[in-house]
Design a protein around this motif. Structure first.
Motif, mmCIF file in Angstrom:
data_model
loop_
_atom_site.group_PDB
_atom_site.id
_atom_site.type_symbol
_atom_site.label_atom_id
_atom_site.label_comp_id
_atom_site.label_asym_id
_atom_site.label_seq_id
_atom_site.Cartn_x
_atom_site.Cartn_y
_atom_site.Cartn_z
ATOM 1 N N ASP A 10 4.027 2.823 -0.389
ATOM 2 C CA ASP A 10 3.547 3.507 0.819
ATOM 3 C C ASP A 10 2.040 3.741 0.756
ATOM 4 N N LYS A 14 -0.678 1.879 3.375
ATOM 5 C CA LYS A 14 -1.627 2.647 4.185
ATOM 6 C C LYS A 14 -3.072 2.386 3.758
ATOM 7 N N TYR A 15 -3.285 2.216 2.465
ATOM 8 C CA TYR A 15 -4.627 2.029 1.912
ATOM 9 C C TYR A 15 -4.634 0.825 0.963
#
Length: 68
Positions: A10, A14-15
């Motif tokens: 996750d 996201k990054y």
């Protein structure tokens, strides 16, 4: 922003540039199938790292590279 119970996948979804942080700490997370289910804490335990250090490094990197 981040916590020890977040899945590694996750964070990387996201990054994605954060792979640099994992690599700098010798955590080859991109090549590991476990990132889909492993938390930041478990990944650190498996690599003998302090999860608080990882989170601090990730948050610093995010703040420097993902400006709102």
């Amino acid at each position: 922003m981040l916590d020890k119970n977040m899945k590694i996948s996750d964070v990387l979804k996201k990054y994605p540039k954060c792979v640099k942080v994992f690599n700098s700490l010798n955590m080859g997370c991109i090549s590991c199938m476990g990132i889909q289910t492993e938390t930041l804490e478990k990944g650190c335990l498996m690599h003998g790292l302090d999860v608080n250090v990882l989170i601090k490094e990730l948050e610093k990197f995010i703040n420097e590279n993902y400006k709102a």
